[in-house]
Design a protein around this motif. Structure first.
Motif, PDB file in Angstrom:
ATOM      1  N   ALA A 175       0.835  -1.204   0.000  1.00 40.45           N
ATOM      2  CA  ALA A 175       0.000   0.000   0.000  1.00 40.45           C
ATOM      3  C   ALA A 175       0.869   1.253   0.000  1.00 40.45           C
ATOM      4  N   ILE A 176       1.952   1.238   0.777  1.00 42.76           N
ATOM      5  CA  ILE A 176       2.874   2.373   0.793  1.00 42.76           C
ATOM      6  C   ILE A 176       3.540   2.517  -0.564  1.00 42.76           C
ATOM      7  N   GLU A 177       3.954   1.411  -1.135  1.00 46.00           N
ATOM      8  CA  GLU A 177       4.607   1.421  -2.446  1.00 46.00           C
ATOM      9  C   GLU A 177       3.680   2.018  -3.504  1.00 46.00           C
ATOM     10  N   GLU A 178       2.416   1.595  -3.496  1.00 46.82           N
ATOM     11  CA  GLU A 178       1.460   2.099  -4.480  1.00 46.82           C
ATOM     12  C   GLU A 178       1.172   3.579  -4.266  1.00 46.82           C
ATOM     13  N   ALA A 179       0.953   3.990  -3.023  1.00 48.26           N
ATOM     14  CA  ALA A 179       0.662   5.401  -2.737  1.00 48.26           C
ATOM     15  C   ALA A 179       1.843   6.285  -3.103  1.00 48.26           C
ATOM     16  N   ASN A 180       3.052   5.809  -2.852  1.00 50.39           N
ATOM     17  CA  ASN A 180       4.242   6.579  -3.192  1.00 50.39           C
ATOM     18  C   ASN A 180       4.359   6.738  -4.710  1.00 50.39           C
ATOM     19  N   PHE A 181       4.036   5.677  -5.453  1.00 54.28           N
ATOM     20  CA  PHE A 181       4.084   5.736  -6.917  1.00 54.28           C
ATOM     21  C   PHE A 181       3.056   6.742  -7.440  1.00 54.28           C
ATOM     22  N   ARG A 182       1.847   6.672  -6.903  1.00 57.73           N
ATOM     23  CA  ARG A 182       0.806   7.599  -7.358  1.00 57.73           C
ATOM     24  C   ARG A 182       1.178   9.051  -7.045  1.00 57.73           C
ATOM     25  N   ALA A 183       1.796   9.287  -5.898  1.00 57.37           N
ATOM     26  CA  ALA A 183       2.211  10.642  -5.536  1.00 57.37           C
ATOM     27  C   ALA A 183       3.313  11.143  -6.460  1.00 57.37           C
ATOM     28  N   ALA A 184       4.214  10.271  -6.859  1.00 58.16           N
ATOM     29  CA  ALA A 184       5.322  10.662  -7.735  1.00 58.16           C
ATOM     30  C   ALA A 184       4.843  10.995  -9.140  1.00 58.16           C
ATOM     31  N   PHE A 185       3.740  10.366  -9.554  1.00 58.58           N
ATOM     32  CA  PHE A 185       3.197  10.597 -10.899  1.00 58.58           C
ATOM     33  C   PHE A 185       1.785  11.177 -10.789  1.00 58.58           C
ATOM     34  N   THR A 196       0.453  13.817 -11.896  1.00 55.83           N
ATOM     35  CA  THR A 196      -0.144  14.429 -13.083  1.00 55.83           C
ATOM     36  C   THR A 196      -0.367  13.420 -14.211  1.00 55.83           C
ATOM     37  N   SER A 197      -0.013  12.177 -13.988  1.00 56.19           N
ATOM     38  CA  SER A 197      -0.164  11.143 -15.017  1.00 56.19           C
ATOM     39  C   SER A 197      -1.427  10.315 -14.789  1.00 56.19           C
ATOM     40  N   ARG A 198      -1.855   9.645 -15.834  1.00 53.43           N
ATOM     41  CA  ARG A 198      -2.949   8.684 -15.703  1.00 53.43           C
ATOM     42  C   ARG A 198      -2.356   7.367 -15.233  1.00 53.43           C
ATOM     43  N   ILE A 199      -2.949   6.774 -14.198  1.00 50.51           N
ATOM     44  CA  ILE A 199      -2.424   5.532 -13.637  1.00 50.51           C
ATOM     45  C   ILE A 199      -3.275   4.366 -14.129  1.00 50.51           C
ATOM     46  N   ILE A 200      -2.606   3.393 -14.744  1.00 51.26           N
ATOM     47  CA  ILE A 200      -3.261   2.189 -15.223  1.00 51.26           C
ATOM     48  C   ILE A 200      -2.895   1.043 -14.291  1.00 51.26           C
ATOM     49  N   VAL A 201      -3.903   0.330 -13.809  1.00 52.06           N
ATOM     50  CA  VAL A 201      -3.692  -0.841 -12.957  1.00 52.06           C
ATOM     51  C   VAL A 201      -3.783  -2.070 -13.841  1.00 52.06           C
ATOM     52  N   ALA A 202      -2.690  -2.824 -13.942  1.00 55.80           N
ATOM     53  CA  ALA A 202      -2.643  -4.006 -14.801  1.00 55.80           C
ATOM     54  C   ALA A 202      -2.937  -5.259 -13.992  1.00 55.80           C
ATOM     55  N   ASP A 203      -3.452  -6.258 -14.668  1.00 54.80           N
ATOM     56  CA  ASP A 203      -3.682  -7.550 -14.021  1.00 54.80           C
ATOM     57  C   ASP A 203      -2.351  -8.194 -13.684  1.00 54.80           C
ATOM     58  N   LEU A 231       1.139   1.341 -14.112  1.00 58.03           N
ATOM     59  CA  LEU A 231       1.824   2.098 -15.151  1.00 58.03           C
ATOM     60  C   LEU A 231       1.370   3.543 -15.063  1.00 58.03           C
ATOM     61  N   ALA A 232       2.299   4.488 -15.222  1.00 55.97           N
ATOM     62  CA  ALA A 232       1.976   5.909 -15.285  1.00 55.97           C
ATOM     63  C   ALA A 232       2.072   6.343 -16.743  1.00 55.97           C
ATOM     64  N   ILE A 233       0.990   6.944 -17.263  1.00 56.75           N
ATOM     65  CA  ILE A 233       0.908   7.314 -18.670  1.00 56.75           C
ATOM     66  C   ILE A 233       0.645   8.807 -18.768  1.00 56.75           C
ATOM     67  N   ASP A 234       1.479   9.509 -19.546  1.00 55.85           N
ATOM     68  CA  ASP A 234       1.349  10.963 -19.631  1.00 55.85           C
ATOM     69  C   ASP A 234       0.292  11.358 -20.663  1.00 55.85           C
ATOM     70  N   GLY A 235       0.165  12.665 -20.890  1.00 61.44           N
ATOM     71  CA  GLY A 235      -0.857  13.173 -21.795  1.00 61.44           C
ATOM     72  C   GLY A 235      -0.674  12.774 -23.236  1.00 61.44           C
ATOM     73  N   ASN A 236       0.521  12.336 -23.592  1.00 61.21           N
ATOM     74  CA  ASN A 236       0.782  11.872 -24.950  1.00 61.21           C
ATOM     75  C   ASN A 236       0.654  10.365 -25.092  1.00 61.21           C
ATOM     76  N   ASP A 237       0.050   9.735 -24.090  1.00 63.24           N
ATOM     77  CA  ASP A 237      -0.110   8.273 -24.057  1.00 63.24           C
ATOM     78  C   ASP A 237       1.233   7.547 -24.094  1.00 63.24           C
ATOM     79  N   LEU A 238       2.218   8.138 -23.433  1.00 60.36           N
ATOM     80  CA  LEU A 238       3.521   7.495 -23.278  1.00 60.36           C
ATOM     81  C   LEU A 238       3.652   6.971 -21.852  1.00 60.36           C
ATOM     82  N   VAL A 239       4.150   5.768 -21.704  1.00 67.44           N
ATOM     83  CA  VAL A 239       4.417   5.210 -20.381  1.00 67.44           C
ATOM     84  C   VAL A 239       5.683   5.863 -19.833  1.00 67.44           C
ATOM     85  N   VAL A 240       5.541   6.577 -18.720  1.00 69.39           N
ATOM     86  CA  VAL A 240       6.672   7.296 -18.139  1.00 69.39           C
ATOM     87  C   VAL A 240       7.081   6.724 -16.778  1.00 69.39           C
TER      88      VAL A 240
END
Length: 319
Positions: free
Chosen positions: A200-210, A212-219, A229-238
């Motif tokens: 949970a800490i790992e996930e929250a830290n990732f979301r805080a770091a990105f 401004t990005s769209r976060i995709i949760v993969a199976d 995955l963090a995806i920016d406005g240009n649909d690039l995985v960053v």
């Protein structure tokens, strides 16, 4: 082995045996502690405390991470604190940065050296929950006499590693128990909660770091790990969590080279992909304009006639 064999004798005998180290992860850690780090089980020196200024520097470096972790440490402590347990958070080197412990239990834990600024790396303290977790990069339970130093055999330690946004290990989450009657079965129950909190800490830290990005949760087959995955406005995985890097074959650590999300998520690329994206943009503009083509054209920054031609090419009828 004689019942009167001391803890130090038992540890050193196992540490000197290659076969024991091959069979047991604890014995392998004892071997590292004695042979690689030159430690002795009977050492009674307290864990090393870093200078206050050095601790302050570490706290400053990890300030955002600790802010994210704090409410999750509180939640974990609310579950285990009344049973004689302390919750501790370290950095990647095993130095304790933060802790949750009751006033009644605090003297016991401080007597063992479980306090902010104490170095619990395996190199310094031998086999222990924090240091062995960081060394082996995995969840561990070090129960009482599994500790390397005899002075630490009164405690049980349950730990999980926390990985950062670039796949690197950044911390260990530890629950240590001062109860002499702590059972291995109870340790396993706590271990499940520690692992869940670490993720949970790992996930929250990732979301805080990105943020401004769209976060995709993969199976993912591993329910304990965050596959994000963090995806920016240009649909690039960053950005990608450690488990996502493994799942999608990305570099294990370090900054990611931006890649089209379609490359990872299995969508078509090339003209068909661009056509689909263009069609989606036109549909969205028309929806926002309630079907008014002139207004949609202004939103898209094109002439009305140009939009009509695009709509025809994309198979869209004026609504």
């Amino acid at each position: 082995m004689s019942p009167k064999t001391s803890h130090a004798e038992k540890v050193l005998e196992a540490a000197s045996s290659a076969s024991a180290a091959a069979r047991s992860q604890v014995a392998a850690s004892w071997h590292r502690s004695a042979r690689k780090h030159g430690l002795h089980p009977d050492n009674t020196s307290a864990p090393e405390l870093i200078e206050h200024s050095a601790l302050r520097d570490r706290l400053n470096i990890h300030e955002q991470f600790m802010m994210v972790a704090a409410p999750r440490l509180d939640a974990l402590y609310s579950l285990v604190g009344q049973s004689g347990c302390a919750v501790l958070l370290t950095d990647a080197e095993g130095v304790i940065l933060d802790q949750r412990v009751s006033d009644a239990d605090k003297p016991t834990f401080e007597g063992w050296g479980l306090r902010a600024g104490a170095d619990w790396s395996e190199e310094r303290e031998g086999t222990n929950g924090i240091g062995t977790c960081l060394t082996e990069r995995r969840n561990v339970i070090i129960h009482q006499d599994e500790h390397f130093h005899a002075r630490n055999t009164g405690m049980s330690c349950i730990d999980a590693p926390i990985f950062g946004v670039e796949g690197q290990i950044v911390a260990a989450l530890d629950v240590s128990s001062a109860r002499a009657d702590q059972t291995e079965a109870f340790n396993r129950l706590i271990a499940a909660q520690v692992a869940q909190t670490a993720r949970a800490i790992e996930e929250a830290n990732f979301r805080a770091a990105f943020a401004t990005s769209r976060i995709i949760v993969a199976d993912c087959d591993d329910g304990e790990s965050a596959t994000l995955l963090a995806i920016d406005g240009n649909d690039l995985v960053v950005g990608a969590t450690r488990e996502a890097r493994r799942a999608f074959g990305l570099a294990g650590t370090g900054p990611l080279c931006a890649r089209p999300a379609s490359d990872l998520l299995g969508r078509e690329d090339g003209p068909t992909g661009f056509e689909r994206a263009e069609r989606a943009a036109v549909v969205r503009a028309l929806a926002r304009a309630d079907g008014n083509v002139s207004q949609a054209a202004r939103q898209l920054g094109v002439a009305r006639a140009t939009l009509y031609r695009r709509m025809k090419r994309l198979g869209l009828n004026e609504t």
